[in-house]
Design a protein around this motif. Structure first.
Motif, mmCIF file in Angstrom:
data_model
loop_
_atom_site.group_PDB
_atom_site.id
_atom_site.type_symbol
_atom_site.label_atom_id
_atom_site.label_comp_id
_atom_site.label_asym_id
_atom_site.label_seq_id
_atom_site.Cartn_x
_atom_site.Cartn_y
_atom_site.Cartn_z
ATOM 1 N N PRO A 124 -1.980 -5.476 -2.378
ATOM 2 C CA PRO A 124 -1.625 -5.339 -1.037
ATOM 3 C C PRO A 124 -0.627 -4.841 -0.594
ATOM 4 O O PRO A 124 -0.723 -4.294 0.343
ATOM 5 C CB PRO A 124 -1.412 -7.019 -1.206
ATOM 6 N N GLN A 125 0.423 -4.531 -1.569
ATOM 7 C CA GLN A 125 1.523 -3.909 -1.021
ATOM 8 C C GLN A 125 1.233 -2.336 -0.584
ATOM 9 O O GLN A 125 1.953 -1.789 0.115
ATOM 10 C CB GLN A 125 2.572 -3.915 -2.037
ATOM 11 N N ASP A 126 0.031 -1.722 -1.031
ATOM 12 C CA ASP A 126 -0.337 -0.715 -0.465
ATOM 13 C C ASP A 126 -0.665 -0.269 0.558
ATOM 14 O O ASP A 126 -0.873 0.811 0.897
ATOM 15 C CB ASP A 126 -1.189 0.070 -1.944
ATOM 16 N N ASN A 127 -0.834 -1.377 1.514
ATOM 17 C CA ASN A 127 -1.152 -1.292 2.724
ATOM 18 C C ASN A 127 -0.260 -0.356 3.627
ATOM 19 O O ASN A 127 -0.698 0.070 4.263
ATOM 20 C CB ASN A 127 -1.341 -2.762 3.268
ATOM 21 N N GLY A 128 1.078 -0.596 3.132
ATOM 22 C CA GLY A 128 2.094 0.353 3.691
ATOM 23 C C GLY A 128 1.961 1.814 3.795
ATOM 24 O O GLY A 128 1.850 2.759 4.627
ATOM 25 N N LEU A 129 1.464 2.127 2.431
ATOM 26 C CA LEU A 129 0.892 3.679 2.177
ATOM 27 C C LEU A 129 -0.247 3.772 2.870
ATOM 28 O O LEU A 129 -0.097 4.968 3.612
ATOM 29 C CB LEU A 129 0.739 3.820 0.671
ATOM 30 N N GLU A 130 -1.121 3.208 3.151
ATOM 31 C CA GLU A 130 -2.378 3.417 3.986
ATOM 32 C C GLU A 130 -1.807 3.484 5.433
ATOM 33 O O GLU A 130 -2.578 4.446 6.093
ATOM 34 C CB GLU A 130 -3.562 2.570 3.853
ATOM 35 N N ARG A 131 -1.089 2.827 5.950
ATOM 36 C CA ARG A 131 -0.592 2.812 7.171
ATOM 37 C C ARG A 131 0.035 4.163 7.704
ATOM 38 O O ARG A 131 -0.269 4.841 8.584
ATOM 39 C CB ARG A 131 0.244 1.763 7.658
ATOM 40 N N VAL A 132 0.673 4.546 6.590
ATOM 41 C CA VAL A 132 1.509 6.051 6.725
ATOM 42 C C VAL A 132 0.563 7.082 6.644
ATOM 43 O O VAL A 132 0.519 8.071 7.689
ATOM 44 C CB VAL A 132 2.712 6.032 5.494
ATOM 45 N N ARG A 133 -0.391 6.897 5.582
ATOM 46 C CA ARG A 133 -1.402 7.986 5.545
ATOM 47 C C ARG A 133 -2.229 8.211 6.865
ATOM 48 O O ARG A 133 -2.147 9.392 7.292
ATOM 49 C CB ARG A 133 -2.297 7.855 4.377
ATOM 50 N N THR A 134 -2.592 7.038 7.449
ATOM 51 C CA THR A 134 -3.557 7.105 8.581
ATOM 52 C C THR A 134 -2.708 7.561 9.734
ATOM 53 O O THR A 134 -3.239 8.188 10.549
ATOM 54 C CB THR A 134 -3.981 5.644 8.947
ATOM 55 N N GLY A 135 -1.354 6.861 9.900
ATOM 56 C CA GLY A 135 -0.757 7.604 10.867
ATOM 57 C C GLY A 135 -0.215 9.039 10.876
ATOM 58 O O GLY A 135 -0.250 9.742 11.958
ATOM 59 N N VAL A 136 -0.180 9.525 9.675
ATOM 60 C CA VAL A 136 0.223 10.877 9.659
ATOM 61 C C VAL A 136 -0.882 11.765 10.004
ATOM 62 O O VAL A 136 -0.876 12.786 10.627
ATOM 63 C CB VAL A 136 0.813 11.123 8.181
ATOM 64 N N GLU A 137 -2.178 11.223 9.426
ATOM 65 C CA GLU A 137 -3.257 11.987 9.914
ATOM 66 C C GLU A 137 -3.485 12.075 11.545
ATOM 67 O O GLU A 137 -3.960 12.858 12.063
ATOM 68 C CB GLU A 137 -4.657 11.209 9.338
ATOM 69 N N HIS A 138 -3.385 11.132 12.178
ATOM 70 C CA HIS A 138 -3.454 10.900 13.389
ATOM 71 C C HIS A 138 -2.625 11.756 14.199
ATOM 72 O O HIS A 138 -2.842 12.414 15.052
ATOM 73 C CB HIS A 138 -3.427 9.119 13.975
ATOM 74 N N LEU A 139 -1.267 11.824 13.915
ATOM 75 C CA LEU A 139 -0.146 12.460 14.306
ATOM 76 C C LEU A 139 -0.587 14.013 14.268
ATOM 77 O O LEU A 139 -0.752 14.755 15.232
ATOM 78 C CB LEU A 139 0.925 12.421 13.793
ATOM 79 N N ILE A 140 -1.064 14.557 13.198
ATOM 80 C CA ILE A 140 -1.430 15.904 12.825
ATOM 81 C C ILE A 140 -2.922 16.221 13.642
ATOM 82 O O ILE A 140 -2.958 17.044 14.287
ATOM 83 C CB ILE A 140 -1.720 16.139 11.154
ATOM 84 N N ASN A 141 -3.749 15.271 13.565
ATOM 85 C CA ASN A 141 -4.866 15.695 14.376
ATOM 86 C C ASN A 141 -4.535 15.782 15.990
ATOM 87 O O ASN A 141 -5.203 16.574 16.792
ATOM 88 C CB ASN A 141 -5.926 14.441 14.435
ATOM 89 N N SER A 142 -3.552 14.915 16.540
ATOM 90 C CA SER A 142 -3.216 15.106 17.989
ATOM 91 C C SER A 142 -2.687 16.270 18.352
ATOM 92 O O SER A 142 -2.643 16.695 19.567
ATOM 93 C CB SER A 142 -2.385 13.957 18.309
ATOM 94 N N CYS A 143 -1.913 17.030 17.157
ATOM 95 C CA CYS A 143 -1.463 18.365 17.463
ATOM 96 C C CYS A 143 -2.051 19.559 17.174
ATOM 97 O O CYS A 143 -1.493 20.618 17.521
ATOM 98 C CB CYS A 143 -0.075 18.323 16.559
ATOM 99 N N THR A 144 -3.322 19.363 16.474
ATOM 100 C CA THR A 144 -3.817 20.359 16.084
ATOM 101 C C THR A 144 -5.544 20.284 16.830
ATOM 102 O O THR A 144 -6.348 21.008 15.983
ATOM 103 C CB THR A 144 -4.028 20.523 14.636
#
Length: 171
Positions: A5-25
């Motif tokens: 369950p604690q790895d949910n933070g990691l998934e939130r960061v991965r997903t957030g970084v992917e969305h950020l990169i997609n929005s810029c490219t």
């Protein structure tokens, strides 16, 4: 990844970084302007514990590679990354703090790329290149094969304006 369950933070960061990169490219011109921005995640073992590294990678005009790294320690459920001055390591269990740092860094990429281009122009002028030779160099950067090393049309315009403003032609 362990799936705890604690790895949910990691998934939130991965997903957030992917969305950020997609929005810029989304379009090629933006992708060039953000230096072919991309992300690479890898897991490795450090003394029997799993560490995930999230690397946000981009290039500046001419092809220098830059990156921001975030480590996630699965045992402590904490993220680590270099602070603003690059002298201290920030450790947090807050995914939002990590995403804010990555967002701040990514949003600064166009400014960093323009600064690098201006430094390159200064270097060309210091080498004694003429305006015609400067425009030839701009053309090379505009057509470079290496996507992240290219300049966008917006960077080209700003680079030309910089050259004209700072290095007037001889009378």
């Amino acid at each position: 990844m362990s799936g705890r369950p604690q790895d949910n933070g990691l998934e939130r960061v991965r997903t957030g970084v992917e969305h950020l990169i997609n929005s810029c490219t989304m379009v090629e011109e933006q992708r060039i302007g953000y230096g072919n921005l991309r992300c690479q995640c890898s897991d490795w073992d450090r003394g029997g514990q799993t560490i995930t590294n999230i690397a946000v990678i981009y290039e500046t005009p001419g092809g220098s590679t830059c990156q921001v790294n975030v480590e996630y320690d699965h045992r402590s459920a904490e993220f680590g990354f270099l602070g603003d001055g690059l002298e201290t390591t920030v450790v947090t269990d807050e995914p939002q703090q990590v995403l804010a740092m990555v967002d701040s860094h990514v949003r600064a990429i166009p400014r960093r790329r323009l600064q690098q281009l201006q430094q390159q122009i200064d270097s060309w002028v210091a080498e004694g290149k003429t305006r015609s030779q400067l425009f030839s160099e701009f053309n090379k950067l505009l057509q470079a094969e290496f996507l992240g090393g290219r300049i966008s049309t917006n960077e080209l315009k700003k680079g030309i304006q910089y050259a004209i403003d700072h290095f007037p032609s001889p009378d």
